[in-house]
Design a protein around this motif. Structure first.
Motif, mmCIF file in Angstrom:
data_model
loop_
_atom_site.group_PDB
_atom_site.id
_atom_site.type_symbol
_atom_site.label_atom_id
_atom_site.label_comp_id
_atom_site.label_asym_id
_atom_site.label_seq_id
_atom_site.Cartn_x
_atom_site.Cartn_y
_atom_site.Cartn_z
ATOM 1 N N ALA B 208 0.833 -1.202 0.000
ATOM 2 C CA ALA B 208 0.000 0.000 0.000
ATOM 3 C C ALA B 208 0.868 1.251 0.000
ATOM 4 N N GLY B 209 0.497 2.188 -0.829
ATOM 5 C CA GLY B 209 1.215 3.449 -0.854
ATOM 6 C C GLY B 209 0.523 4.461 0.038
ATOM 7 N N PRO B 210 1.055 5.688 0.074
ATOM 8 C CA PRO B 210 0.405 6.733 0.862
ATOM 9 C C PRO B 210 -1.011 6.979 0.348
ATOM 10 N N GLY B 211 -1.949 7.106 1.270
ATOM 11 C CA GLY B 211 -3.337 7.366 0.874
ATOM 12 C C GLY B 211 -4.116 6.104 0.568
ATOM 13 N N ALA B 212 -3.397 4.973 0.455
ATOM 14 C CA ALA B 212 -4.089 3.724 0.149
ATOM 15 C C ALA B 212 -4.263 2.900 1.414
ATOM 16 N N THR B 213 -4.828 3.537 2.437
ATOM 17 C CA THR B 213 -4.957 2.862 3.725
ATOM 18 C C THR B 213 -6.210 2.004 3.783
ATOM 19 N N THR B 214 -6.007 0.750 4.105
ATOM 20 C CA THR B 214 -7.167 -0.123 4.301
ATOM 21 C C THR B 214 -7.469 -0.192 5.789
ATOM 22 N N LEU B 215 -8.560 -0.814 6.139
ATOM 23 C CA LEU B 215 -9.009 -0.841 7.533
ATOM 24 C C LEU B 215 -7.962 -1.430 8.490
ATOM 25 N N PRO B 216 -7.421 -2.611 8.197
ATOM 26 C CA PRO B 216 -6.411 -3.150 9.124
ATOM 27 C C PRO B 216 -5.217 -2.207 9.289
ATOM 28 N N LEU B 217 -4.781 -1.564 8.194
ATOM 29 C CA LEU B 217 -3.662 -0.628 8.293
ATOM 30 C C LEU B 217 -4.028 0.547 9.177
ATOM 31 N N LYS B 218 -5.266 1.006 9.040
ATOM 32 C CA LYS B 218 -5.750 2.141 9.827
ATOM 33 C C LYS B 218 -5.752 1.797 11.313
ATOM 34 N N VAL B 219 -6.237 0.586 11.611
ATOM 35 C CA VAL B 219 -6.272 0.141 13.013
ATOM 36 C C VAL B 219 -4.864 0.128 13.590
ATOM 37 N N TYR B 220 -3.944 -0.396 12.800
ATOM 38 C CA TYR B 220 -2.551 -0.477 13.246
ATOM 39 C C TYR B 220 -2.005 0.917 13.556
ATOM 40 N N SER B 221 -2.266 1.867 12.661
ATOM 41 C CA SER B 221 -1.729 3.202 12.877
ATOM 42 C C SER B 221 -2.409 3.872 14.079
ATOM 43 N N MET B 222 -3.692 3.539 14.307
ATOM 44 C CA MET B 222 -4.378 4.100 15.472
ATOM 45 C C MET B 222 -3.774 3.592 16.768
ATOM 46 N N ILE B 223 -3.391 2.300 16.772
ATOM 47 C CA ILE B 223 -2.818 1.712 17.976
ATOM 48 C C ILE B 223 -1.488 2.364 18.329
ATOM 49 N N LYS B 224 -0.759 2.783 17.296
ATOM 50 C CA LYS B 224 0.551 3.399 17.536
ATOM 51 C C LYS B 224 0.423 4.658 18.384
ATOM 52 N N THR B 225 -0.722 5.334 18.262
ATOM 53 C CA THR B 225 -0.912 6.543 19.054
ATOM 54 C C THR B 225 -1.741 6.279 20.295
#
Lengths: 362, 264
Positions: B208-225
């Protein structure tokens, strides 16, 4: 009945090194019930597949209705096959199965409905149109498979062991019914079976096949009473053989000399000469057993020792030792009289007429 | 006998607890009024509302659905044709091709992700939702192939012959007999592929490139914060959807068994 509707000319079909069909030539007449009788592996199913178009001959020609079938695919051939285990479409109802062929040929809905109904009536399945194949008994499935072929009114109906999956009683009923249906629709039926009784009951003509060749073609009576070879005789249920040399020939009769046995009188159909090696084939149910040594009107009376007596309900089966290397079977109807029962090791006389049996030239 | 039964029952229950307790805890805590994850402060649907109003999250969901839909569709068409051609007209070397087609099933996902990333870089395709879709097609295809092939193998080839004998062209025979009989397997495969695509993280992460965020990727990035109960709510919804899809898929595969109880 008329001229040939199916003709095979010197057809060869091999799988690897085995020739399933080996230089086979056959003519099947319009409107007849023709059976191909043979053991498994004799090439009879391959023969059907060649006619249906699922296989192509390596050599030779297949003609149906005067047309060479070489380049004709299965869907354009004027034949329909009743598969061994029926191969009914499990996702379609009885109606859908029987209507399939008509739909493929673009027959109008109105005509389909009436023709399917007529076909189902013929096989006595009216009222079961909406069932699926798994809701039917084996016998009913068999009828659907038959209706599915008949409804298209093909020039030839091919049947691959049509009664093979049915139990004994149903099988006998269906033999008569199948023949009846064939006579009513007037179509040519080509039926493959390994069951000799079935072939003899239903057929107008029978071809006995082995190792890809037709050993004998003829009416059931001809094949039954006058087998052309030891294999045919064996296959058709004759278990008693005598091998000897021709001693003398007088008209239609001849005498045969067999080591350690009295001279045998038999009827022949030509093709033999004095001194020639021949076999005599006799059916177990055509032998008469007696304790008396006299001929009593028969042509032959040969002493034998009872080697085994098997009780079979409606009949007694005796194994008889005629000499060291000749063991015969005789079937005697169980009519309840004590005089026809023989004990183990008892000496009996096997009597039969010269007209019985067949002379096979070795 | 009963003693052994009791022992087996205990083991099964233990297994179920091990598998589902974490998920159950997660689901329960998605209703937690506290913003601290580990402390129960009463029931609320607040986090579900937050989730539903999170625009970035909804975009990610949209992306995921799109990728799953397109990759499943392509994989299904390719997988079914591959299964039919492998099963019905085996050509020279079909075993090798089949092995190659099934490889993605056994390759570790990380390696597959890296390989795909390298491939896209080498052929100079910019990473985007398109590359994610291609990658998902790559692992969905063998899935469809395996499920459809298994069904095809148990299908009596004489059914197609019967259709041909009754006047059907090869295409008509496929359309009218083979395809309807494969339908349960195909529907099952579609649902399975869709679920796997929807849930995939590893391969997506690499492709996935920038802007091509899928749901699992989004969850992962949310957990980081930091773990917010919003993620709990989202996860609960995802688990529910996945389970429903899997159950549906299994149901379809069971219908097919009921249709052919003799398995010929």
């Amino acid at each position: 009945m008329g001229g040939p509707i199916v003709e095979l000319r010197d057809v060869v079909k091999a799988y690897g090194v085995t020739r399933a069909v080996d230089h086979l030539s056959l003519e099947i007449r319009q409107g007849e019930f023709f059976s191909i009788l043979g053991p498994s592996g004799s090439g009879k199913t391959t023969l059907l597949r060649l006619l249906a178009g699922f296989e192509r001959p390596d050599r030779g020609e297949v003609w149906i209705e005067g047309r060479l079938m070489q380049e004709v695919p299965p869907n354009l051939r004027p034949v329909n096959l009743v598969f061994q285990h029926y191969a009914l479409f499990p996702h379609l109802t009885v109606f859908g199965n029987v209507a399939f062929g008509l739909e493929m040929r673009g027959v109008s809905r109105h005509e389909i409905v009436s023709r399917v109904a007529a076909a189902l009536e013929m096989v006595r399945l009216t009222g079961k149109q909406e069932r699926t194949p798994t809701q039917l008994s084996g016998g009913e499935q068999q009828r659907v498979a038959l209706a599915r072929a008949l409804v298209n009114r093909p020039a030839v109906v091919l049947l691959d062991e049509p009664l093979g999956a049915l139990d004994q009683q149903l099988r006998q009923e269906m033999q008569v019914e199948l023949k009846g249906i064939q006579e009513r629709v007037g179509l040519t039926f080509i039926c493959v079976t390994h069951h000799q009784g079935e072939a003899l009951t239903m057929s107008d003509r029978v071809a006995v096949m082995d190792q890809g060749r037709a050993l004998q073609v003829g009416s059931p009576r001809e094949v039954y009473d006058r087998p052309a070879s030891t294999f045919v005789a064996n296959f058709i249920g004759i278990s008693n053989f005598l091998t000897g040399s021709v001693d003398s020939v007088h008209g239609a009769r001849c005498t045969i000399r067999v080591p350690n046995l009295p001279e045998i009188v038999a009827r022949h159909r030509g093709g033999i000469g004095e001194g020639g090696r021949v076999s005599l084939a006799l059916r177990p149910e055509r032998l008469h057993l007696s304790r008396e040594a006299d001929l009593n009107g028969f042509d032959n009376a040969v002493p034998a020792r009872v080697a085994k007596a098997i009780y079979g309900g409606h009949e007694m089966q005796y194994q008889l030792r005629l000499s060291d290397d000749v063991l015969w079977t005789a079937r005697v109807p169980n009519d309840g009289t004590v005089e026809r029962r023989f004990a183990l090791d008892e000496t009996v006389f096997v009597r039969w007429n010269a007209d019985e049996g067949a002379i096979l030239v070795e | 006998m009963t003693k052994r039964r009791g022992w087996l029952l205990g083991l099964s229950l233990g297994n179920l607890l091990f598998l589902y307790l974490p998920i159950a805890v997660l689901a329960v805590f998605s209703f937690n009024a506290s913003s601290m994850t580990a402390q129960w402060q009463g029931m609320t649907l607040h986090w579900y509302r937050v989730m539903a109003e999170d625009a970035a999250l909804l975009t990610a969901l949209q992306n995921s659905l799109l990728v799953a839909l397109v990759s499943t569709a392509i994989a299904t068409v390719l997988g079914v044709s591959a299964a039919v051609s492998l099963e019905r007209s085996p050509f020279r070397g079909h075993r090798a091709i089949e092995g190659a087609l099934l490889l993605p099933l056994v390759i570790p996902e990380v390696m597959m992700g890296v390989a795909l990333l390298l491939f896209f870089v080498i052929v100079k395709v910019p990473l985007s939702l398109v590359t994610v879709t291609i990658a998902h097609t790559a692992f969905n295809l063998p899935l469809v192939l395996v499920i459809v092939r298994a069904r095809l193998r148990r299908l009596d080839p004489r059914l197609e012959e019967a259709a041909r004998d009754l006047g059907a062209t090869p295409w008509q025979a496929f359309r009218r007999v083979t395809l309807p009989l494969l339908k349960p397997a195909i529907v099952g495969a579609v649902l399975m592929a869709f679920t796997v695509s929807l849930d995939d993280f590893v391969v997506t992460f690499f492709t996935a490139g920038p802007g091509a965020t899928t749901l699992p990727l989004k969850v992962y990035s949310m957990i980081k914060t930091g773990v917010s109960p919003e993620i709990n709510a989202l996860s609960a919804v995802l688990v529910l959807i996945s389970m429903a899809l899997i159950a549906w898929s299994l149901m379809f595969q069971r219908t097919q068994r009921r249709m052919y109880p003799f398995g010929h």
